[in-house]
Design an enzyme around this catalytic site. Sequence first.
Site, PDB file in Angstrom:
ATOM      1  CG  ASP A  36     -54.915-138.410  83.020  1.00 32.11           C
ATOM      2  OD1 ASP A  36     -55.049-139.454  82.357  1.00 32.11           O
ATOM      3  OD2 ASP A  36     -54.411-137.371  82.555  1.00 32.11           O
ATOM      4  CG  ASP A  64     -63.664-142.697  81.112  1.00 31.65           C
ATOM      5  OD1 ASP A  64     -63.773-141.629  80.473  1.00 31.65           O
ATOM      6  OD2 ASP A  64     -63.914-143.815  80.615  1.00 31.65           O
ATOM      7  CB  VAL A  65     -63.740-136.770  81.237  1.00 33.67           C
ATOM      8  CG1 VAL A  65     -62.634-136.200  82.109  1.00 33.67           C
ATOM      9  CG2 VAL A  65     -63.241-137.101  79.832  1.00 33.67           C
ATOM     10  CG  ASN A  91     -56.028-130.615  79.185  1.00 36.63           C
ATOM     11  OD1 ASN A  91     -55.621-130.034  78.183  1.00 36.63           O
ATOM     12  ND2 ASN A  91     -55.437-131.697  79.677  1.00 36.63           N
ATOM     13  CE1 TYR A 156     -58.595-133.589  69.171  1.00 37.11           C
ATOM     14  CE2 TYR A 156     -58.445-131.825  67.552  1.00 37.11           C
ATOM     15  CZ  TYR A 156     -58.119-132.342  68.788  1.00 37.11           C
ATOM     16  OH  TYR A 156     -57.331-131.623  69.649  1.00 37.11           O
ATOM     17  CE  LYS A 160     -60.292-131.080  71.352  1.00 36.02           C
ATOM     18  NZ  LYS A 160     -60.156-131.029  72.808  1.00 36.02           N
ATOM     19  CB  THR A 191     -48.516-132.927  74.033  1.00 33.83           C
ATOM     20  OG1 THR A 191     -49.519-133.358  73.091  1.00 33.83           O
ATOM     21  CG2 THR A 191     -48.685-131.457  74.319  1.00 33.83           C
TER      22      THR A 191
HETATM   23  N1  NAD Z   1     -51.237-131.386  71.333  1.00 35.65           N
HETATM   24  C1  NAD Z   1     -51.881-130.633  70.440  1.00 35.65           C
HETATM   25  O1  NAD Z   1     -51.376-130.347  69.360  1.00 35.65           O
HETATM   26  C2  NAD Z   1     -53.255-130.117  70.751  1.00 35.65           C
HETATM   27  C3  NAD Z   1     -53.773-129.123  69.922  1.00 35.65           C
HETATM   28  C4  NAD Z   1     -55.032-128.610  70.182  1.00 35.65           C
HETATM   29  C5  NAD Z   1     -55.770-129.096  71.247  1.00 35.65           C
HETATM   30  N2  NAD Z   1     -55.233-130.075  72.029  1.00 35.65           N
HETATM   31  C6  NAD Z   1     -56.069-130.554  73.124  1.00 35.65           C
HETATM   32  O2  NAD Z   1     -55.337-130.450  74.323  1.00 35.65           O
HETATM   33  C7  NAD Z   1     -55.851-131.383  75.268  1.00 35.65           C
HETATM   34  C8  NAD Z   1     -54.684-132.099  75.922  1.00 35.65           C
HETATM   35  O3  NAD Z   1     -53.965-132.807  74.932  1.00 35.65           O
HETATM   36  P1  NAD Z   1     -52.398-133.087  74.998  1.00 35.65           P
HETATM   37  O4  NAD Z   1     -51.850-132.652  73.696  1.00 35.65           O
HETATM   38  O5  NAD Z   1     -51.828-132.555  76.249  1.00 35.65           O
HETATM   39  O6  NAD Z   1     -52.415-134.680  74.974  1.00 35.65           O
HETATM   40  P2  NAD Z   1     -51.810-135.793  75.956  1.00 35.65           P
HETATM   41  O7  NAD Z   1     -52.101-137.068  75.267  1.00 35.65           O
HETATM   42  O8  NAD Z   1     -50.408-135.457  76.323  1.00 35.65           O
HETATM   43  O9  NAD Z   1     -52.713-135.658  77.271  1.00 35.65           O
HETATM   44  C9  NAD Z   1     -54.044-136.023  77.311  1.00 35.65           C
HETATM   45  C10 NAD Z   1     -54.365-136.556  78.691  1.00 35.65           C
HETATM   46  O10 NAD Z   1     -55.759-136.871  78.730  1.00 35.65           O
HETATM   47  C11 NAD Z   1     -55.915-138.121  79.399  1.00 35.65           C
HETATM   48  N3  NAD Z   1     -57.145-138.769  78.981  1.00 35.65           N
HETATM   49  C12 NAD Z   1     -57.443-139.371  77.801  1.00 35.65           C
HETATM   50  N4  NAD Z   1     -58.685-139.888  77.826  1.00 35.65           N
HETATM   51  C13 NAD Z   1     -59.199-139.589  79.055  1.00 35.65           C
HETATM   52  C14 NAD Z   1     -60.442-139.840  79.678  1.00 35.65           C
HETATM   53  N5  NAD Z   1     -61.413-140.534  79.066  1.00 35.65           N
HETATM   54  N6  NAD Z   1     -60.637-139.384  80.935  1.00 35.65           N
HETATM   55  C15 NAD Z   1     -59.662-138.688  81.592  1.00 35.65           C
HETATM   56  N7  NAD Z   1     -58.453-138.439  81.041  1.00 35.65           N
HETATM   57  C16 NAD Z   1     -58.231-138.878  79.787  1.00 35.65           C
HETATM   58  C17 NAD Z   1     -54.674-138.910  78.976  1.00 35.65           C
HETATM   59  O11 NAD Z   1     -54.431-140.001  79.846  1.00 35.65           O
HETATM   60  C18 NAD Z   1     -53.591-137.842  79.029  1.00 35.65           C
HETATM   61  O12 NAD Z   1     -53.014-137.743  80.314  1.00 35.65           O
HETATM   62  C19 NAD Z   1     -56.803-132.288  74.486  1.00 35.65           C
HETATM   63  O13 NAD Z   1     -58.126-131.899  74.702  1.00 35.65           O
HETATM   64  C20 NAD Z   1     -56.411-132.031  73.037  1.00 35.65           C
HETATM   65  O14 NAD Z   1     -57.468-132.268  72.144  1.00 35.65           O
HETATM   66  C21 NAD Z   1     -54.004-130.586  71.814  1.00 35.65           C
END
Ligand code: NAD
Length: 249
Positions: A36, A64-65, A91, A156, A160, A191
């Site tokens: 992360d 950083d991914v 993720n 976005y 996706k 989240t």
């Molecule tokens: N929460 C939702 O409603 C939802 C719905 C569909 C999909 N998602 C997907 O789920 C995944 C996780 O999201 P979440 O809801 O847990 O969000 P979150 O913000 O709680 O967690 C995301 C994490 O990714 C990390 N991050 C951000 N940019 C980064 C980078 N460049 N390199 C490494 N780490 C990085 C952040 O620091 C954080 O810890 C994402 O891909 C998001 O698109 C979320």
Amino acid sequence: MRLKDKVAVVTGGASGIGEAAVRDMVEEGARVVIADISDESGEKLARKLNEDHNEKKAVYCHVDVSNEEETQKMVKTAERKFERLDILFCNAGIGDIAMTDELKLEKWQKVIDVNLTGVFLCIKAAIPVMKKTGGGSIINCASILGHVGQAQTASYTASKGGVVNMTRALAAEYADEGIRVNAVCPGYIDTPLLDGLDENMKNHLISRHPIGRFGTPEEVAKATTFLASDDASFITGANLLVDGGYTAV
Ligand SMILES: NC(=O)c1ccc[n+]([C@@H]2O[C@H](COP(=O)([O-])OP(=O)(O)OC[C@H]3O[C@@H](n4cnc5c(N)ncnc54)[C@H](O)[C@@H]3O)[C@@H](O)[C@H]2O)c1
């Protein structure tokens, strides 16, 4: 203990869905690299898991991914600390809401860099290491917005949608190496990613889910662990919707 003796990397593992996945994978017997950019929460989570289990179950690695060098370092960390890599959960992701005619190119690029290019770079780094031990399981975190559209989410949804179809392509490409590639596609999950939404918007979005609520990070984590495990041994190229029925209506 469905992941006994397995080693996993979870990107974005310091928060939300990623954190729940890290916890669930450790419960199921895996050792996990938490990758992360959120160093404080990532370190804290690794420390807590190691204390709770009284052995080294997790390490934190700043990644950083969207940076190729850092994704290579992430995979080397798994090898150095735990000697192998069986599971990769791509993720990490960010959101953005904007009218497309007002969306700045830099913001578009940032979302694509993290959500789509980041998945490519992590998988590119992981494949050679998985091949060494005869295979592995890759799970990408896509979204319902890889399947249906929504206003003001051009970058976005594009990212996706790309992840959904890249998942199918890579499943075909690496099946004969013993590497399965699948995606989880969450509906709206409670989240920090949703922090910016006001109450009206939240209620509207909840009403779009027939189950009548947002999902929890743990519910996505359970689906991820299933795809990671040998219980899913004949499943590859699948996009598993974890969406409370959002895309069914
Ligand atoms: N929460 C939702 O409603 C939802 C719905 C569909 C999909 N998602 C997907 O789920 C995944 C996780 O999201 P979440 O809801 O847990 O969000 P979150 O913000 O709680 O967690 C995301 C994490 O990714 C990390 N991050 C951000 N940019 C980064 C980078 N460049 N390199 C490494 N780490 C990085 C952040 O620091 C954080 O810890 C994402 O891909 C998001 O698109 C979320």
